[in-house]
Design a protein around this motif. Sequence first.
Motif, mmCIF file in Angstrom:
data_model
loop_
_atom_site.group_PDB
_atom_site.id
_atom_site.type_symbol
_atom_site.label_atom_id
_atom_site.label_comp_id
_atom_site.label_asym_id
_atom_site.label_seq_id
_atom_site.Cartn_x
_atom_site.Cartn_y
_atom_site.Cartn_z
ATOM 1 N N LEU A 1 40.554 31.515 42.771
ATOM 2 C CA LEU A 1 39.958 32.841 42.900
ATOM 3 C C LEU A 1 39.109 33.186 41.681
ATOM 4 O O LEU A 1 38.045 33.803 41.806
ATOM 5 N N GLN A 2 39.576 32.790 40.502
ATOM 6 C CA GLN A 2 38.806 33.025 39.277
ATOM 7 C C GLN A 2 37.453 32.331 39.353
ATOM 8 O O GLN A 2 36.410 32.919 39.046
ATOM 9 N N ALA A 3 37.467 31.071 39.774
ATOM 10 C CA ALA A 3 36.216 30.320 39.894
ATOM 11 C C ALA A 3 35.299 30.932 40.942
ATOM 12 O O ALA A 3 34.075 30.993 40.760
ATOM 13 N N SER A 4 35.867 31.387 42.036
ATOM 14 C CA SER A 4 35.053 31.994 43.091
ATOM 15 C C SER A 4 34.409 33.281 42.609
ATOM 16 O O SER A 4 33.233 33.554 42.890
ATOM 17 N N ALA A 5 35.172 34.103 41.875
ATOM 18 C CA ALA A 5 34.634 35.366 41.366
ATOM 19 C C ALA A 5 33.474 35.141 40.418
ATOM 20 O O ALA A 5 32.592 35.992 40.295
ATOM 21 N N MET A 6 33.465 34.012 39.740
ATOM 22 C CA MET A 6 32.384 33.698 38.811
ATOM 23 C C MET A 6 31.144 33.166 39.515
ATOM 24 O O MET A 6 30.083 33.075 38.909
ATOM 25 N N ARG A 7 31.265 32.829 40.798
ATOM 26 C CA ARG A 7 30.163 32.185 41.499
ATOM 27 C C ARG A 7 29.575 33.042 42.623
ATOM 28 O O ARG A 7 28.649 32.605 43.308
ATOM 29 N N THR A 8 30.131 34.216 42.869
ATOM 30 C CA THR A 8 29.638 35.019 43.986
ATOM 31 C C THR A 8 29.868 36.498 43.725
ATOM 32 O O THR A 8 30.625 36.876 42.830
ATOM 33 N N ASP A 9 29.215 37.327 44.542
ATOM 34 C CA ASP A 9 29.438 38.773 44.512
ATOM 35 C C ASP A 9 30.194 39.236 45.752
ATOM 36 O O ASP A 9 30.493 40.418 45.886
ATOM 37 N N LEU A 10 30.485 38.313 46.669
ATOM 38 C CA LEU A 10 31.228 38.651 47.879
ATOM 39 C C LEU A 10 32.113 37.473 48.255
ATOM 40 O O LEU A 10 31.634 36.346 48.409
ATOM 41 N N PHE A 11 33.411 37.755 48.395
ATOM 42 C CA PHE A 11 34.376 36.713 48.754
ATOM 43 C C PHE A 11 35.210 37.225 49.919
ATOM 44 O O PHE A 11 35.712 38.354 49.894
ATOM 45 N N ILE A 12 35.361 36.385 50.940
ATOM 46 C CA ILE A 12 36.139 36.756 52.124
ATOM 47 C C ILE A 12 37.091 35.614 52.465
ATOM 48 O O ILE A 12 36.697 34.438 52.447
ATOM 49 N N GLY B 1 50.796 42.088 52.490
ATOM 50 C CA GLY B 1 50.635 43.100 51.443
ATOM 51 C C GLY B 1 49.384 42.877 50.620
ATOM 52 O O GLY B 1 48.294 42.683 51.150
ATOM 53 N N ARG B 2 49.546 42.866 49.295
ATOM 54 C CA ARG B 2 48.427 42.698 48.367
ATOM 55 C C ARG B 2 48.615 41.458 47.493
ATOM 56 O O ARG B 2 48.273 41.436 46.317
ATOM 57 N N GLU B 3 49.159 40.415 48.108
ATOM 58 C CA GLU B 3 49.480 39.211 47.334
ATOM 59 C C GLU B 3 48.240 38.497 46.803
ATOM 60 O O GLU B 3 48.281 37.897 45.726
ATOM 61 N N ILE B 4 47.136 38.536 47.547
ATOM 62 C CA ILE B 4 45.902 37.920 47.056
ATOM 63 C C ILE B 4 45.218 38.854 46.061
ATOM 64 O O ILE B 4 44.714 38.413 45.022
ATOM 65 N N SER B 5 45.217 40.135 46.351
ATOM 66 C CA SER B 5 44.561 41.117 45.472
ATOM 67 C C SER B 5 45.096 41.062 44.054
ATOM 68 O O SER B 5 44.335 41.186 43.082
ATOM 69 N N THR B 6 46.407 40.887 43.910
ATOM 70 C CA THR B 6 46.998 40.885 42.569
ATOM 71 C C THR B 6 46.530 39.702 41.738
ATOM 72 O O THR B 6 46.636 39.731 40.506
ATOM 73 N N LEU B 7 45.993 38.668 42.389
ATOM 74 C CA LEU B 7 45.505 37.493 41.677
ATOM 75 C C LEU B 7 43.998 37.528 41.440
ATOM 76 O O LEU B 7 43.464 36.672 40.733
ATOM 77 N N TRP B 8 43.319 38.496 42.038
ATOM 78 C CA TRP B 8 41.858 38.541 41.917
ATOM 79 C C TRP B 8 41.465 39.039 40.520
ATOM 80 O O TRP B 8 41.940 40.079 40.079
ATOM 81 N N PRO B 9 40.592 38.319 39.805
ATOM 82 C CA PRO B 9 40.209 38.728 38.452
ATOM 83 C C PRO B 9 39.357 39.990 38.459
ATOM 84 O O PRO B 9 38.548 40.209 39.367
#
Length: 262
Positions: free
Chosen positions: A163-174, A214-222
């Motif tokens: 998720l960290q790598a994805s956040a660094m490479r895009t402005d939209l993740f689904i 729940g918010r299991e993915i959200s808590t890991l999003w940088p």
Amino acid sequence: MTLPRIVAAETLDFLPQDDPDALRSRRDLRRIHRMMGTRSIILGALRGAIASEKAARPLRILELGAGDGHLMLGVARALASEYPQVELTLLDRQALLTPATIAEYAAHGWRTVAKVADVLDWAAADIDPLLSKDSPSPVPRWDLIIANLFLHHFEVAQLAALLQASAMRTDLFIACEPRRARLALLGSHLVGLIGANKVTREDAVLSVHAGFRGREISTLWPGLGQQWQVKEYPAGLFTHCFRAIRMEPVESVEPVEPTNAD
């Protein structure tokens, strides 16, 4: 009682790509996606979240764990009139994209290439988003990174890195993942009713146990709560979705030309 999250290796991930059971299981997955309404769920998450078709350049999309590319082909058919210019990169550790599938994408105006790599190697490579524009190999960026029934394969530490790598490479993740719930677990035990083979029947159950709620993915999003707008929600009967939109998009750099599959 909440089902604990348990990640276990799925058989399909380790079968040779031309193994008869693997070929059958991938066909099973297409039917399961139709039953889950995955294409419609993706389209619902996309519409209103990506730039209009009037953009000066083609839309750049990366799918992680793309398999044979058939799921996004359905998305391409639905979006071709709205987004007729798309550069799609399909990343998977197996070379499953065929010339026939590439030709089908091209018929809808989508230029498609395969990148054969382990996603964790992709995540670990050149993750600094602030490299100089003069760098000979600037970090490739996409308008959208998408994952379908893929994130559940990873334990927390690996998932956080991805998720960290994805956040660094895009402005939209689904991401669309299995929902870890008793109804979904019941459904996973019944996939044999649609003719699914042994590999699919076993992997379906493992997928739900490794799914999210729940918010299991959200808590890991940088950067949660800072520059990102994050939504995590159930969709349909069996799907759990996650969407992250950067509120202040990073200035785009020239993308690195993706390479064709070996």
